[in-house]
Design a protein around this motif. Structure first.
Motif, PDB file in Angstrom:
ATOM      1  N   LEU A 148      -5.544  68.675  71.941  1.00  0.00           N
ATOM      2  CA  LEU A 148      -5.079  67.821  71.589  1.00  0.00           C
ATOM      3  C   LEU A 148      -6.272  66.726  70.896  1.00  0.00           C
ATOM      4  O   LEU A 148      -5.480  65.890  69.563  1.00  0.00           O
ATOM      5  CB  LEU A 148      -5.838  66.926  72.935  1.00  0.00           C
ATOM      6  CG  LEU A 148      -4.454  67.421  74.142  1.00  0.00           C
ATOM      7  CD1 LEU A 148      -4.860  66.883  75.746  1.00  0.00           C
ATOM      8  CD2 LEU A 148      -2.934  67.312  73.852  1.00  0.00           C
ATOM      9  N   HIS A 149      -7.698  67.453  70.555  1.00  0.00           N
ATOM     10  CA  HIS A 149      -9.057  66.292  69.745  1.00  0.00           C
ATOM     11  C   HIS A 149      -8.382  67.022  68.441  1.00  0.00           C
ATOM     12  O   HIS A 149      -8.200  66.542  67.695  1.00  0.00           O
ATOM     13  CB  HIS A 149      -9.368  65.944  70.092  1.00  0.00           C
ATOM     14  CG  HIS A 149     -10.285  64.619  69.491  1.00  0.00           C
ATOM     15  ND1 HIS A 149     -11.614  65.431  68.598  1.00  0.00           N
ATOM     16  CD2 HIS A 149     -10.046  63.420  69.372  1.00  0.00           C
ATOM     17  CE1 HIS A 149     -11.654  64.377  68.042  1.00  0.00           C
ATOM     18  NE2 HIS A 149     -11.491  62.858  68.009  1.00  0.00           N
ATOM     19  N   LYS A 150      -9.070  67.955  68.033  1.00  0.00           N
ATOM     20  CA  LYS A 150      -9.751  68.952  67.063  1.00  0.00           C
ATOM     21  C   LYS A 150      -8.183  69.205  66.257  1.00  0.00           C
ATOM     22  O   LYS A 150      -8.301  69.312  65.437  1.00  0.00           O
ATOM     23  CB  LYS A 150     -10.632  69.979  67.618  1.00  0.00           C
ATOM     24  CG  LYS A 150     -10.896  70.797  66.088  1.00  0.00           C
ATOM     25  CD  LYS A 150     -12.129  69.500  65.040  1.00  0.00           C
ATOM     26  CE  LYS A 150     -12.375  70.419  64.134  1.00  0.00           C
ATOM     27  NZ  LYS A 150     -13.302  70.108  63.058  1.00  0.00           N
ATOM     28  N   MET A 151      -7.379  69.800  67.300  1.00  0.00           N
ATOM     29  CA  MET A 151      -6.474  70.709  66.635  1.00  0.00           C
ATOM     30  C   MET A 151      -4.732  69.171  66.544  1.00  0.00           C
ATOM     31  O   MET A 151      -4.328  69.464  65.993  1.00  0.00           O
ATOM     32  CB  MET A 151      -5.771  71.825  67.319  1.00  0.00           C
ATOM     33  CG  MET A 151      -7.082  72.528  66.870  1.00  0.00           C
ATOM     34  SD  MET A 151      -6.529  74.242  68.875  1.00  0.00           S
ATOM     35  CE  MET A 151      -4.949  75.172  67.695  1.00  0.00           C
ATOM     36  N   GLY A 152      -5.137  68.648  67.901  1.00  0.00           N
ATOM     37  CA  GLY A 152      -3.764  68.202  67.352  1.00  0.00           C
ATOM     38  C   GLY A 152      -3.674  66.670  66.307  1.00  0.00           C
ATOM     39  O   GLY A 152      -2.545  65.981  66.646  1.00  0.00           O
ATOM     40  N   ASP A 153      -5.185  65.863  66.713  1.00  0.00           N
ATOM     41  CA  ASP A 153      -5.301  64.281  66.107  1.00  0.00           C
ATOM     42  C   ASP A 153      -5.435  64.978  64.292  1.00  0.00           C
ATOM     43  O   ASP A 153      -5.122  65.467  64.057  1.00  0.00           O
ATOM     44  CB  ASP A 153      -6.177  63.955  66.474  1.00  0.00           C
ATOM     45  CG  ASP A 153      -6.411  62.779  66.375  1.00  0.00           C
ATOM     46  OD1 ASP A 153      -5.260  61.986  65.771  1.00  0.00           O
ATOM     47  OD2 ASP A 153      -7.003  61.821  67.598  1.00  0.00           O
ATOM     48  N   PHE A 154      -5.376  64.009  63.627  1.00  0.00           N
ATOM     49  CA  PHE A 154      -5.399  63.651  62.424  1.00  0.00           C
ATOM     50  C   PHE A 154      -6.967  63.285  61.436  1.00  0.00           C
ATOM     51  O   PHE A 154      -6.616  62.627  60.324  1.00  0.00           O
ATOM     52  CB  PHE A 154      -3.945  62.589  61.798  1.00  0.00           C
ATOM     53  CG  PHE A 154      -2.827  62.734  62.108  1.00  0.00           C
ATOM     54  CD1 PHE A 154      -2.152  63.433  61.913  1.00  0.00           C
ATOM     55  CD2 PHE A 154      -2.647  62.190  63.586  1.00  0.00           C
ATOM     56  CE1 PHE A 154      -0.765  64.216  62.091  1.00  0.00           C
ATOM     57  CE2 PHE A 154      -1.218  62.236  63.586  1.00  0.00           C
ATOM     58  CZ  PHE A 154      -0.523  63.010  63.427  1.00  0.00           C
ATOM     59  N   LEU A 155      -7.768  63.269  62.506  1.00  0.00           N
ATOM     60  CA  LEU A 155      -9.496  62.984  61.550  1.00  0.00           C
ATOM     61  C   LEU A 155      -9.811  64.658  61.147  1.00  0.00           C
ATOM     62  O   LEU A 155     -10.199  63.701  60.455  1.00  0.00           O
ATOM     63  CB  LEU A 155     -10.305  62.519  63.096  1.00  0.00           C
ATOM     64  CG  LEU A 155      -9.651  61.639  63.250  1.00  0.00           C
ATOM     65  CD1 LEU A 155     -10.614  61.543  65.062  1.00  0.00           C
ATOM     66  CD2 LEU A 155      -9.486  60.387  62.883  1.00  0.00           C
ATOM     67  N   ASP A 156      -9.225  65.302  61.310  1.00  0.00           N
ATOM     68  CA  ASP A 156      -9.448  67.108  60.387  1.00  0.00           C
ATOM     69  C   ASP A 156      -9.600  66.664  59.124  1.00  0.00           C
ATOM     70  O   ASP A 156      -7.167  67.003  58.977  1.00  0.00           O
ATOM     71  CB  ASP A 156      -9.351  68.507  61.437  1.00  0.00           C
ATOM     72  CG  ASP A 156     -10.953  68.849  61.237  1.00  0.00           C
ATOM     73  OD1 ASP A 156     -10.099  69.596  59.838  1.00  0.00           O
ATOM     74  OD2 ASP A 156     -11.071  69.490  61.428  1.00  0.00           O
ATOM     75  N   ASP A 157     -10.040  67.099  58.348  1.00  0.00           N
ATOM     76  CA  ASP A 157      -9.127  67.763  56.765  1.00  0.00           C
ATOM     77  C   ASP A 157      -8.105  68.555  57.120  1.00  0.00           C
ATOM     78  O   ASP A 157      -6.944  68.818  55.783  1.00  0.00           O
ATOM     79  CB  ASP A 157      -9.523  67.578  55.651  1.00  0.00           C
ATOM     80  CG  ASP A 157     -10.541  66.962  55.044  1.00  0.00           C
ATOM     81  OD1 ASP A 157     -10.318  65.502  55.490  1.00  0.00           O
ATOM     82  OD2 ASP A 157     -11.712  66.848  54.570  1.00  0.00           O
ATOM     83  N   HIS A 158      -8.159  69.804  57.581  1.00  0.00           N
ATOM     84  CA  HIS A 158      -7.278  70.497  57.925  1.00  0.00           C
ATOM     85  C   HIS A 158      -6.436  70.953  58.925  1.00  0.00           C
ATOM     86  O   HIS A 158      -6.407  72.371  59.210  1.00  0.00           O
ATOM     87  CB  HIS A 158      -8.200  72.028  57.821  1.00  0.00           C
ATOM     88  CG  HIS A 158      -8.381  72.029  57.084  1.00  0.00           C
ATOM     89  ND1 HIS A 158      -8.424  72.258  55.421  1.00  0.00           N
ATOM     90  CD2 HIS A 158      -9.971  72.006  55.689  1.00  0.00           C
ATOM     91  CE1 HIS A 158      -9.049  71.996  54.010  1.00  0.00           C
ATOM     92  NE2 HIS A 158     -10.284  71.988  54.651  1.00  0.00           N
ATOM     93  N   HIS A 159      -6.500  70.183  59.483  1.00  0.00           N
ATOM     94  CA  HIS A 159      -5.213  69.585  60.749  1.00  0.00           C
ATOM     95  C   HIS A 159      -3.988  70.587  60.735  1.00  0.00           C
ATOM     96  O   HIS A 159      -3.383  70.977  61.861  1.00  0.00           O
ATOM     97  CB  HIS A 159      -5.619  68.502  62.002  1.00  0.00           C
ATOM     98  CG  HIS A 159      -5.039  67.133  60.419  1.00  0.00           C
ATOM     99  ND1 HIS A 159      -3.311  67.144  61.323  1.00  0.00           N
ATOM    100  CD2 HIS A 159      -4.494  66.582  59.581  1.00  0.00           C
ATOM    101  CE1 HIS A 159      -2.363  66.469  60.652  1.00  0.00           C
ATOM    102  NE2 HIS A 159      -3.415  66.600  59.898  1.00  0.00           N
ATOM    103  N   LEU A 160      -3.677  70.092  59.767  1.00  0.00           N
ATOM    104  CA  LEU A 160      -2.106  71.217  59.975  1.00  0.00           C
ATOM    105  C   LEU A 160      -2.019  72.138  59.346  1.00  0.00           C
ATOM    106  O   LEU A 160      -1.278  73.045  60.359  1.00  0.00           O
ATOM    107  CB  LEU A 160      -1.934  70.564  58.557  1.00  0.00           C
ATOM    108  CG  LEU A 160      -1.125  68.888  58.333  1.00  0.00           C
ATOM    109  CD1 LEU A 160      -0.018  68.912  56.920  1.00  0.00           C
ATOM    110  CD2 LEU A 160       0.043  69.044  59.285  1.00  0.00           C
ATOM    111  N   ALA A 161      -3.477  72.424  59.001  1.00  0.00           N
ATOM    112  CA  ALA A 161      -3.847  74.525  59.471  1.00  0.00           C
ATOM    113  C   ALA A 161      -3.782  74.858  60.922  1.00  0.00           C
ATOM    114  O   ALA A 161      -3.201  76.102  61.267  1.00  0.00           O
ATOM    115  CB  ALA A 161      -4.704  74.721  58.248  1.00  0.00           C
TER     116      ALA A 161
END
Length: 690
Positions: free
Chosen positions: A180-193
Motif C-alpha cells: 500500500l505504501h512503498k509500491m502504492g503511494d507516490f513518494l518513491d521516485d520509481h513507484h510506477l516501476a
C-alpha cells in the motif's frame, strides 16, 4: 572342613539379597514396561491434539499448508543445537550497529543468517523485509535494481516469514504496508516501476479483464477460478503440481479436460504458467501489437502460434478451455504468489471487484489475512497491531476507489516499458466504502455517550469528516465518470443526513443542482483564454485516452464536459468584437486535440490506432479533416516501431468517404491555385488583394 553356623547365616543373607535384587529388577522392568506402554498409549491418544497445538503456537510449520521447510531453515537447528543462541547473541548487536551506520547490504546478510537461525522469531523477518524494501532500495538509483529489492522484501515475508509464523499479525501488517505504501503511494521516485511490474506479473496469470466490466461481472468471472480451486483442493494441496496433474487427468466434473490438455501438449505446450502467459499475450480483447505488424509474404508462418490460436478459438472445446484456464490460474496463484482463490473471491464479494493486478488489492488481501481468526497473533498479542491492520483494509478500499481502475498495455518482454495509468473507480467501490464508514462508526460508538458519537451525522464524530470528504469526492468523480444516477444517490444522502449544527437546517451547498456542485471546482478557474483552452484540451485528451482503452462511456462523458466548459467560457464572449478572447469552433478544437493526442501522448501506438478506429465511428467528419493533415504522420509513427514496424493502413485505415473527400479537396485546391495564378501581376495599389 565343616561350615560354622556364622558362615551359613552369611551365605543365606547373600542369597536372600540376590533374590531380592532380582525381584526388584524384575519389578522395575515391569514398571518401566508398563510406563512405556502408558506413555505410548497416551501419545497415541493425545498426539493429534498436541501436534495441532504445536502448529497453532507456531512451534512447527504445517507441511500440508506450506509445503516442506527449506533446508536453510531446517538444518541449522539440529546441527547447531544450543549454539544457535550464542550465534544470535553475537550477530544481533552487530546488526543493530550496521543499521545505525547505514551499512544496509552487510546488514541484510546478517538478517538472513538470523532468520535462518531463529525462523520463528517474527521481529527478525519484519526487520529484514523492511531493510530490503525501504533501506537498501532507496540506496540504488536504477529502477530495475530498486524493484529487485522491494520485491525481495515482499517475497521474504510472503514466501518464508509468514509460512513459518502464520499466526503473527505483525508480519501480515508489514506485507500489506509494503504493497500500500512503498509500491502504492507516490513518494518513491520509481513507484510506477513497481506498479508496472506487479501488474504485468498478475496479468500473465489472470489475463486482461474485459473492457467496461460491471462489478458483478468481475466477481462472477473470478468465481470460476474459485470453484476450480475448491475442486482441486479435494485431491490434495492446491499449490502442488502433482495435485493439478491429477485433477486435469481425472476430470471429476466431466468437462473434457484430458482432451484439451492432450491437444495442448500436441503443439508443445503444458498447462502451466508459460501457457497462461501465452494466453495473456495472444488472447487480448483489443488490438494486439502482432495484429498490426507489416507482414512479409503470407501471414504468420509460426505453426505453433497458428495451432494455438485455432485451439483457443475451437468452440467445441470452449468449456474445457475455460475450466483448464481456471484450474491452472488457481494453482499458479497458490504456488507462486501464496494467494488463496477462495479468500480472494470472498474479498471481492465483500469489498468490490478487486483488480488483482493493482498493488492496492494485494494490500487488502494481506491486511484481511492478518485479522482472520486463524491468523491472529497468539504469542505476545498486540491489539494496536491488529487495529492498524484493520485500518489498512480501509486504506486499501479507499485507494482502489481513488485509483483502482488500471489501464495497462503490458510489455511482457520488458515490464519496465509497459504503459500504465491509474484512474478513479468510484463506481465500483463507492458503495462498499460508504458502508465501511458506517460500520466503523457503529463499532467505535459502543457504550459511549451517544451525545458525543451521534452528533452530527451518521458516521459520528470520529468518522464524520472522512465520510463527508469521501462523499464529496464520490459525487464529483461519479458525475465525471458519467455515473449520474449513482452520483445523485450520494448527493441526496449528503443533503438529507449532514445538516447544519442545529440538526434541522439543510446546508446550502447541497441545495444547488447536482451538475453545478459536481463541476464547480472544475470550471472555477476558466477566467482567461489560456485557462479555458487548457481545461478543454485536457478533457478532450482524457476522452481520447479512455476511448483508446475501450471505455466509451467515460470518453463520451469527458467530451460532454469539454463541451460544457466551452459553452460556459463562450457564453459572455459572443459579442467580443475583436475576437481576441473567443475560442475556435468546438469541432476544430476536437480535431486539433486529437492531432496532439496522436503526436504526443505516451500511450502505445496500437492503442492510438484503437482510438482512431473508434473515432471513425463516432466523429467521422473530424476524422476526414484529421487524416488529411496526419496521413504522413501515421506513416512515420508506424515506421518508427522497431524492430517490427506497423502497417499504417491496418493501424490507421482511411476513414469512410476519404476518396471522395480527397477528390473534392484536390478540386478546391486546383480552383484556388488557378485563382491565385490569375491574380498574379495585378496592381495591388488598385485595391485587388489576395
Amino acid at each position: 572342613m565343616s561350615s560354622t553356623p556364622e558362615m551359613l547365616s552369611l551365605e543365606r543373607q547373600v542369597d536372600e539379597r540376590l533374590r531380592v535384587s532380582r525381584v526388584n529388577r524384575l519389578v522395575l522392568l515391569v514398571c518401566l514396561m508398563g510406563a512405556g506402554s502408558l506413555i505410548t498409549l497416551a501419545g497415541w491418544l493425545f498426539l493429534p491434539q498436541i501436534q495441532k497445538e504445536r502448529v497453532e503456537l507456531q512451534l512447527i510449520m504445517d507441511p500440508q499448508k506450506y509445503g516442506s521447510i527449506p533446508p536453510s531453515v531446517s538444518l541449522p537447528a539440529p546441527l547447531l543445537s544450543t549454539f544457535r543462541g550464542l550465534m544470535v547473541n553475537f550477530l544481533w548487536p552487530r546488526a543493530e550497529e550496521l543499521k545505525n551506520n547505514g551499512q544496509f547490504y552487510e546488514l541484510q546478510q546478517l538478517y538472513t543468517w538470523v532468520c535462518d537461525l531463529l525462523p520463528r522469531f517474527p521481529t527478525v523477518w519484519g526487520n529484514a523485509a523492511w531493510n530490503m524494501a525501504y533501506n537498501i532500495s532507496v540506496g540504488t538509483y536504477d529502477e530495475r535494481e530498486r524493484w529487485h529489492w522491494v520485491y525481495s522484501g515482499v517475497t521474504l515475508l510472503r514466501d518464508k516469514g509468514i509460512p513459518l509464523n502464520p499466526r503473527t499479525a505483525d508480519l501480515y501488517k508489514e506485507l500489506a504496508w509494503i504493497f500500500l505504501h512503498k509500491m502504492g503511494d507516490f513518494l518513491d521516485d520509481h513507484h510506477l516501476a513497481y506498479k508496472r511490474n506487479w501488474a504485468v506479473m498478475l496479468e500473465r496469470v489472470l489475463g486482461e479483464p474485459p473492457p467496461e466490466p460491471d462489478a458483478q461481472q468481475v466477481v462472477d468471472a473470478f468465481g470460476v477460478i474459485r470453484e476450480a480451486a475448491e475442486r482441486i483442493s479435494t485431491l490434495g494441496a492446491l499449490h502442488s503440481p502433482e495435485t493439478l496433474a491429477t485433477y486435469l487427468q481425472q476430470d471429476p466434473e466431466g468437462y473434457g479436460l484430458p482432451e484439451f490438455v492432450s491437444r495442448l501438449r500436441s503443439i508443445g505446450l503444458e498447462p502451466d504458467a508459460a501457457f497462461l502467459e501465452l494466453v495473456a499475450r495472444e488472447m487480448r480483447h483489443g488490438l494486439k501489437r502482432s495484429d498490426l505488424l507489416v507482414r512479409s509474404g503470407s501471414m504468420d508462418t509460426n505453426q505453433t502460434a497458428e495451432a494455438f490460436t485455432q485451439l483457443m478459438k475451437d468452440e467445441k472445446l470452449a468449456v474445457a478451455r475455460d475450466q483448464t484456464l481456471a484450474a491452472v490460474r488457481a494453482h499458479v496463484l497458490a504456488k507462486d504468489y501464496r494467494l488463496d482463490p477462495v479468500k480472494m473471491h470472498e474479498l471481492m464479494k465483500q469489498y468490490g471487484p478487486c483488480d488483482w493486478r493493482t498493488v492496492y488489492a494485494q494490500g487488502l488481501y494481506w491486511a484481511a489475512e492478518g485479522v482472520r481468526e486463524e491468523s491472529r497473533q497468539t504469542i505476545g498479542k498486540d491489539e494496536n497491531i491488529e487495529m492498524n491492520t484493520v485500518r489498512f483494509k480501509q486504506f486499501a478500499i479507499k485507494d482502489m476507489a481513488e485509483r483502482g481502475q488500471l489501464i495497462l498495455e503490458p510489455d511482457f518482454d520488458d515490464p519496465f516499458k509497459s504503459y500504465i495509468q491509474m484512474l478513479p473507480s468510484y463506481s465500483l467501490y463507492a458503495d462498499k466504502l460508504h458502508q465501511y464508514y458506517l460500520e466503523a462508526a457503529e463499532e467505535v460508538r459502543g457504550d459511549e455517550d451517544p451525545r458525543e458519537y451521534y452528533a452530527p451525522g451518521p458516521a459520528g464524530r470520529l468518522y464524520k469528516d472522512g465520510h463527508v470528504n469521501f462523499l464529496h469526492d464520490a459525487v464529483r468523480m461519479l458525475y465525471l465518470e458519467g455515473r449520474v444516477e449513482q452520483a445523485q444517490k450520494y448527493y441526496t444522502y449528503l443533503y438529507e443526513n449532514y445538516l447544519e449544527p442545529d440538526g434541522v437546517t439543510r446546508k446550502a451547498i447541497y441545495q444547488q443542482p447536482l451538475e453545478r456542485f459536481a463541476t464547480a471546482d472544475l470550471f472555477a478557474d476558466m477566467d482567461s483564454y489560456k485557462k479555458g483552452t487548457a481545461l478543454i484540451n485536457s478533457l478532450m485528451n482524457y476522452s481520447y485516452q479512455t476511448l483508446a482503452f475501450d471505455r466509451p462511456v467515460e470518453a463520451a462523458m469527458k467530451m460532454k464536459l469539454a463541451r460544457d466548459g466551452y459553452d460556459k467560457y463562450m457564453k459572455d464572449k459572443q459579442i467580443d468584437r475583436t475576437e481576441r478572447r473567443q475560442l475556435p469552433p468546438f469541432e476544430y478544437m476536437q480535431a486539433v486535440a486529437f492531432e496532439a493526442f496522436i503526436k504526443y501522448s505516451p500511450i502505445p501506438l496500437q492503442r492510438k490506432g484503437n482510438a482512431w478506429q473508434k473515432l471513425m465511428v463516432v466523429r467521422p467528419r473530424i476524422c476526414l479533416d484529421v487524416y488529411k493533415r496526419l496521413q504522413l504522420v501515421f506513416v512515420e509513427l508506424c515506421a518508427a516501431e522497431q524492430p517490427d514496424p506497423f502497417d499504417p493502413l491496418t493501424t490507421f485505415p482511411p476513414p469512410e468517404g476519404w476518396e471522395k473527400y480527397q477528390l473534392e479537396w484536390n478540386e478546391e485546391a486546383t480552383r484556388n491555385w488557378e485563382k491565385d495564378t490569375q491574380l498574379e501581376g495585378v496592381d495591388i495599389d488598385q485595391g485587388n488583394k489576395r
